[in-house]
Design an enzyme around this catalytic site. Structure first.
Site, PDB file in Angstrom:
ATOM      1  N   ASN A  10       0.858  -1.185   0.000  1.00  0.00           N
ATOM      2  CA  ASN A  10       0.000   0.000   0.000  1.00  0.00           C
ATOM      3  C   ASN A  10       0.896   1.238   0.000  1.00  0.00           C
ATOM      4  O   ASN A  10       1.473   1.575   1.019  1.00  0.00           O
ATOM      5  CB  ASN A  10      -0.895  -0.031   1.250  1.00  0.00           C
ATOM      6  CG  ASN A  10      -1.701   1.258   1.398  1.00  0.00           C
ATOM      7  OD1 ASN A  10      -1.852   2.023   0.452  1.00  0.00           O
ATOM      8  ND2 ASN A  10      -2.228   1.484   2.599  1.00  0.00           N
ATOM      9  N   TRP A  11       0.973   1.874  -1.158  1.00  0.00           N
ATOM     10  CA  TRP A  11       1.887   3.018  -1.294  1.00  0.00           C
ATOM     11  C   TRP A  11       1.322   4.288  -0.660  1.00  0.00           C
ATOM     12  O   TRP A  11       2.023   5.286  -0.542  1.00  0.00           O
ATOM     13  CB  TRP A  11       2.182   3.285  -2.766  1.00  0.00           C
ATOM     14  CG  TRP A  11       2.956   2.210  -3.460  1.00  0.00           C
ATOM     15  CD1 TRP A  11       3.204   0.932  -3.024  1.00  0.00           C
ATOM     16  CD2 TRP A  11       3.595   2.314  -4.734  1.00  0.00           C
ATOM     17  NE1 TRP A  11       3.953   0.247  -3.954  1.00  0.00           N
ATOM     18  CE2 TRP A  11       4.205   1.072  -5.019  1.00  0.00           C
ATOM     19  CE3 TRP A  11       3.699   3.333  -5.684  1.00  0.00           C
ATOM     20  CZ2 TRP A  11       4.914   0.827  -6.192  1.00  0.00           C
ATOM     21  CZ3 TRP A  11       4.397   3.089  -6.853  1.00  0.00           C
ATOM     22  CH2 TRP A  11       5.003   1.858  -7.099  1.00  0.00           C
ATOM     23  N   LYS A  12       0.049   4.275  -0.324  1.00  0.00           N
ATOM     24  CA  LYS A  12      -0.632   5.469   0.223  1.00  0.00           C
ATOM     25  C   LYS A  12      -0.433   6.649  -0.736  1.00  0.00           C
ATOM     26  O   LYS A  12      -0.371   6.454  -1.941  1.00  0.00           O
ATOM     27  CB  LYS A  12      -0.127   5.776   1.633  1.00  0.00           C
ATOM     28  CG  LYS A  12      -0.083   4.533   2.526  1.00  0.00           C
ATOM     29  CD  LYS A  12       0.080   4.876   3.969  1.00  0.00           C
ATOM     30  CE  LYS A  12       0.309   3.607   4.754  1.00  0.00           C
ATOM     31  NZ  LYS A  12       0.076   3.773   6.172  1.00  0.00           N
ATOM     32  N   HIS A  96      -9.500   0.991   4.722  1.00  0.00           N
ATOM     33  CA  HIS A  96      -8.225   1.204   5.421  1.00  0.00           C
ATOM     34  C   HIS A  96      -8.470   2.157   6.590  1.00  0.00           C
ATOM     35  O   HIS A  96      -9.293   3.069   6.502  1.00  0.00           O
ATOM     36  CB  HIS A  96      -7.188   1.790   4.450  1.00  0.00           C
ATOM     37  CG  HIS A  96      -5.810   1.820   5.015  1.00  0.00           C
ATOM     38  ND1 HIS A  96      -5.401   2.798   5.894  1.00  0.00           N
ATOM     39  CD2 HIS A  96      -4.762   0.983   4.855  1.00  0.00           C
ATOM     40  CE1 HIS A  96      -4.140   2.544   6.244  1.00  0.00           C
ATOM     41  NE2 HIS A  96      -3.739   1.451   5.629  1.00  0.00           N
ATOM     42  N   GLU A  98      -6.938   4.616   7.626  1.00  0.00           N
ATOM     43  CA  GLU A  98      -6.773   6.048   7.311  1.00  0.00           C
ATOM     44  C   GLU A  98      -8.012   6.593   6.605  1.00  0.00           C
ATOM     45  O   GLU A  98      -8.348   7.766   6.755  1.00  0.00           O
ATOM     46  CB  GLU A  98      -5.483   6.249   6.484  1.00  0.00           C
ATOM     47  CG  GLU A  98      -4.245   6.065   7.364  1.00  0.00           C
ATOM     48  CD  GLU A  98      -3.000   5.585   6.650  1.00  0.00           C
ATOM     49  OE1 GLU A  98      -2.951   5.626   5.408  1.00  0.00           O
ATOM     50  OE2 GLU A  98      -2.060   5.151   7.349  1.00  0.00           O
ATOM     51  N   GLU A 168      -5.292  -5.082  10.479  1.00  0.00           N
ATOM     52  CA  GLU A 168      -4.293  -4.040  10.693  1.00  0.00           C
ATOM     53  C   GLU A 168      -4.612  -3.282  11.977  1.00  0.00           C
ATOM     54  O   GLU A 168      -5.435  -2.348  11.963  1.00  0.00           O
ATOM     55  CB  GLU A 168      -4.306  -3.048   9.525  1.00  0.00           C
ATOM     56  CG  GLU A 168      -3.998  -3.658   8.193  1.00  0.00           C
ATOM     57  CD  GLU A 168      -3.438  -2.624   7.223  1.00  0.00           C
ATOM     58  OE1 GLU A 168      -2.318  -2.824   6.765  1.00  0.00           O
ATOM     59  OE2 GLU A 168      -4.109  -1.612   6.973  1.00  0.00           O
ATOM     60  N   GLY A 174       2.226   2.391  10.660  1.00  0.00           N
ATOM     61  CA  GLY A 174       3.152   3.516  10.510  1.00  0.00           C
ATOM     62  C   GLY A 174       3.828   3.948  11.801  1.00  0.00           C
ATOM     63  O   GLY A 174       4.444   5.014  11.858  1.00  0.00           O
ATOM     64  N   SER A 214       3.337  -2.015  10.325  1.00  0.00           N
ATOM     65  CA  SER A 214       4.792  -1.980  10.522  1.00  0.00           C
ATOM     66  C   SER A 214       5.469  -3.315  10.212  1.00  0.00           C
ATOM     67  O   SER A 214       6.378  -3.730  10.922  1.00  0.00           O
ATOM     68  CB  SER A 214       5.136  -1.504  11.941  1.00  0.00           C
ATOM     69  OG  SER A 214       4.661  -0.182  12.129  1.00  0.00           O
ATOM     70  N   GLY A 235       2.808  -1.122   4.277  1.00  0.00           N
ATOM     71  CA  GLY A 235       2.771   0.301   3.938  1.00  0.00           C
ATOM     72  C   GLY A 235       4.170   0.824   3.658  1.00  0.00           C
ATOM     73  O   GLY A 235       4.742   0.605   2.587  1.00  0.00           O
ATOM     74  N   GLY A 236       4.759   1.475   4.663  1.00  0.00           N
ATOM     75  CA  GLY A 236       6.057   2.145   4.506  1.00  0.00           C
ATOM     76  C   GLY A 236       7.123   1.293   3.821  1.00  0.00           C
ATOM     77  O   GLY A 236       7.814   1.772   2.913  1.00  0.00           O
TER      78      GLY A 236
HETATM   79  C1  PEP Z   1      -0.779   0.197   5.882  1.00  0.00           C
HETATM   80  O1  PEP Z   1      -0.863   1.375   5.588  1.00  0.00           O
HETATM   81  O2  PEP Z   1      -1.626  -0.582   5.454  1.00  0.00           O
HETATM   82  C2  PEP Z   1       0.330  -0.238   6.715  1.00  0.00           C
HETATM   83  C3  PEP Z   1       0.291  -1.428   7.213  1.00  0.00           C
HETATM   84  O3  PEP Z   1       1.344   0.670   6.928  1.00  0.00           O
HETATM   85  P1  PEP Z   1       2.770   0.380   7.626  1.00  0.00           P
HETATM   86  O4  PEP Z   1       3.288  -0.902   7.048  1.00  0.00           O
HETATM   87  O5  PEP Z   1       3.618   1.563   7.246  1.00  0.00           O
HETATM   88  O6  PEP Z   1       2.523   0.290   9.085  1.00  0.00           O
END
Ligand code: PEP
Length: 251
Positions: A10-12, A96, A98, A168, A174, A214, A235-236
């Site tokens: 997930n590049w956001k 998600h 967010e 999640e 994040g 994470s 994500g990141g």
């Molecule tokens: C996400 O945004 O779905 C996510 C899991 O982010 P991160 O891996 O950065 O915690």
């Protein structure tokens, strides 16, 4: 336990077209065992067509990060399932945290989106997860149970086998704080039970349940070793080709 893990990035809100090209070319130059890992990248809307064209014939699929539940019409700024399908997208992340937090998406909205995505033939990656206070107050299972039940309301049992769920925990997204493999496994097993009640054991065992929050190269292997963790939503770490590749290879 499913044989193949699903690793989704997930590049956001990251990735201009030149950045998309750089990252995807690095992944295209990389090798992994496709019998062990299925990979989906979810760049922002503006990079979707570019990504689909670049990845045509490759071992990677492309997903969007959101879509409207509406067919079409006066919904300024929204993107519909048909629009995603004409681009060649196969997956779509829905609900998600967010989106829930910053755009007030409720379980009901998520449900409407899930039903539209399934009806249109997209594979929804449905996100659920508790906040820190909910976990600390002992409410994790209640929150997740409601998100799963309401999010999948009135979805035909037969359609349930075409979706993906991502657990999640909001406090892990994040933040660099990851659920321990045991904590994640406990919730994944609970989601599997809930799915079993909705569609029976055979289908429930086929539904991939991803862990997200994470996930990094150094914790991926132990999380993915848990029996009910069928993959990761990253994500990141999906923005760095080397890190994403290491997570894919951990599968
Ligand atoms: C996400 O945004 O779905 C996510 C899991 O982010 P991160 O891996 O950065 O915690």
């Amino acid at each position: 336990m499913r044989g193949r893990k699903l690793i989704a990035g997930n590049w956001k809100c990251n990735g201009t077209i030149p950045e998309t090209e750089r990252l995807l070319r690095s992944l295209l130059d990389s090798r992994w065992d496709t019998a062990k890992a299925e990979v989906v990248v979810c760049p922002p809307f503006t990079s979707l067509q570019f990504a689909v064209n670049l990845l045509k014939g490759s071992k990677m699929a492309v997903g969007a990060q959101n879509m409207t539940e509406h067919e079409n019409g006066a919904y300024t700024g929204e993107i519909s399932a048909d629009m995603l399908l004409t681009v060649g997208v196969t997956h779509v992340i829905l609900g998600h945290s967010e989106r829930r937090q910053y755009h007030r998406e409720s379980d009901r909205t998520v449900n409407a989106k899930v039903r539209t995505a399934l009806r249109k033939g997209l594979i929804p990656i449905v996100c659920v997860g508790e906040e820190l206070e909910q976990r600390q107050g002992g409410g994790t299972k209640q929150v997740i149970g409601t998100q799963v039940d309401t999010g999948l309301l009135e979805v035909e049992p037969d359609a349930l086998k075409r979706l993906v769920i991502a657990y999640e925990p909001v406090w892990a997204i994040g933040t660099g704080k990851t659920a321990t493999p045991e904590m994640a496994q406990e919730v994944h097993a609970f989601i599997r039970e809930r799915m079993t009640a909705l569609c029976g054991q055979t289908v429930a065992c086929e539904v991939p349940i991803l862990y997200g929050g994470s996930v990094k190269p150094d914790n991926a292997a132990e999380l993915l070793a848990e029996p009910d963790i069928d993959g990761a939503l990253v994500g990141g770490a999906s923005l760095k080709a080397a890190d994403f590749l290491a997570i894919i290879n951990a599968a």
